[in-house]
Design a protein around this motif. Structure first.
Motif, PDB file in Angstrom:
ATOM      1  N   TRP A 230      -0.549  -6.491   7.789  1.00  9.48           N
ATOM      2  CA  TRP A 230      -0.272  -5.189   8.382  1.00  9.48           C
ATOM      3  C   TRP A 230       0.590  -5.406   9.626  1.00  9.48           C
TER       4      TRP A 230
ATOM      5  N   LEU B  72       0.819  -1.199   0.000  1.00 10.91           N
ATOM      6  CA  LEU B  72       0.000   0.000   0.000  1.00 10.91           C
ATOM      7  C   LEU B  72       0.861   1.259   0.000  1.00 10.91           C
ATOM      8  N   SER B  73       0.327   2.331  -0.561  1.00  7.84           N
ATOM      9  CA  SER B  73       1.089   3.582  -0.645  1.00  7.84           C
ATOM     10  C   SER B  73       1.357   4.178   0.727  1.00  7.84           C
ATOM     11  N   ASN B  74       0.528   3.824   1.735  1.00  5.14           N
ATOM     12  CA  ASN B  74       0.783   4.324   3.085  1.00  5.14           C
ATOM     13  C   ASN B  74       1.904   3.582   3.798  1.00  5.14           C
ATOM     14  N   ARG B  75       2.418   2.551   3.143  1.00  4.83           N
ATOM     15  CA  ARG B  75       3.528   1.738   3.643  1.00  4.83           C
ATOM     16  C   ARG B  75       3.195   1.003   4.954  1.00  4.83           C
ATOM     17  N   LEU B  76       1.930   0.905   5.260  1.00  2.00           N
ATOM     18  CA  LEU B  76       1.518   0.240   6.498  1.00  2.00           C
ATOM     19  C   LEU B  76       1.132  -1.216   6.294  1.00  2.00           C
TER      20      LEU B  76
END
Length: 292
Positions: free
Chosen positions: A54, A26-30
């Motif tokens: 996650w 994911l782009s949020n890197r989470l």
């Protein structure tokens, strides 16, 4: 385990098929999100499992696990939605069952010592399933976090008091194990190839995303290789970038169906690359659906 074993054979014999996999960071890197889907003709089902990994979940909220997933089942003849199945534990269980089924046909019958790399959510299920495949007398646990390794060892000792359970370093775990399980999110080899003794069987269960790997590449050239799905192993699993090794790998479904006759020399090193296939998610969700 029965449902997983049957799904391996059905996949090999064409009674079900896998559809393209989505697996992206994911782009949020989470987290990492994925969708695995398949049609299962003999069950009259089509379905998908959506979810992913996650790694920060357990640190933020004790109610959450790092792995989050849900399976959707549809009637293949009409498209009617049949069920939404919470699949966190089912994913853990089917992954462990797949490893145990492979271990049952590939590992030495006299295997007594088990080693495992990884102490996270899936580690205990991997051990419990392995004990259904072989009567291990000693288990070695290796993990980056001493506290979780100790907790896992204590939990296994409590439920299996007759088994010696040790927290060990990487070299002891590899050299001292007849059967080795790797179930980590690693992106590099966990150990050098020279530590692997003749006769060892390895279940490589952690690599399921582009960039992940747990085993040294030169070990693939030495070992006899087996896979759940060759395409996934080449894209997401231990064969990423190593088609020369992938070409010699054998489907575990063909072994279970007896279309590939497997016999083991006492010096053979065998590796099963388990990337996790959607037909198993559908199969175990169908078991849960019928039970409900």
């Amino acid at each position: 385990m029965d449902a997983v074993r049957k799904s391996f054979v059905d996949l090999h014999e064409g009674r079900c098929r896998l559809l393209p996999v989505v697996r992206e960071g994911l782009s949020n890197r989470l987290g990492t999100f994925g969708v695995k889907s398949a049609e299962y003709d003999s069950l009259g089902l089509v379905g998908l499992k959506a979810g992913g990994y996650w790694p920060g979940n357990t640190g933020n909220d004790t109610r959450l696990t790092n792995h989050q997933s849900t399976t959707l089942l549809f009637d293949a003849t009409s498209g009617l939605a049949l069920a939404s199945v919470e699949a966190n534990w089912l994913t853990e269980a089917r992954t462990a069952a797949a490893g145990a089924v492979a271990m049952d046909v590939l590992a030495r019958k006299d295997a007594e010592t088990l080693g495992i790399f990884g102490t996270g959510m899936q580690a205990r299920s991997q051990i419990e399933a392995a004990l259904l495949a072989r009567q291990f007398t000693t288990i070695r646990i290796c993990g980056r976090n001493p506290a979780t390794a100790k907790a896992l060892a204590e939990a296994i000792r409590e439920t299996h008091p007759g088994i010696e359970v040790l927290v060990a370093d990487a070299e002891e775990t590899v050299r001292g194990s007849d059967v080795l399980i790797t179930v980590t999110p690693s992106k590099e080899a966990l150990f050098p190839p020279e530590w692997v003794p003749d006769g060892q069987h390895i279940n490589a269960m952690g690599a399921d995303t582009v960039g992940k790997r747990e085993l040294p590449r030169t070990l693939l050239g030495r070992a006899r290789l087996f896979h759940d799905d060759l395409g996934q192993s080449e894209i997401l699993g231990e064969f990423q970038g190593y088609k020369d090794h992938a070409e010699k790998s054998v489907s575990i479904g063909s072994v279970l169906a007896n279309t590939f006759v497997f016999s083991r020399d006492e010096r053979d090193v065998t590796i099963f690359d388990g990337t996790g296939v959607a037909v198993q998610d559908i199969a175990v969700s169908w078991v849960a659906y019928k039970a409900a």
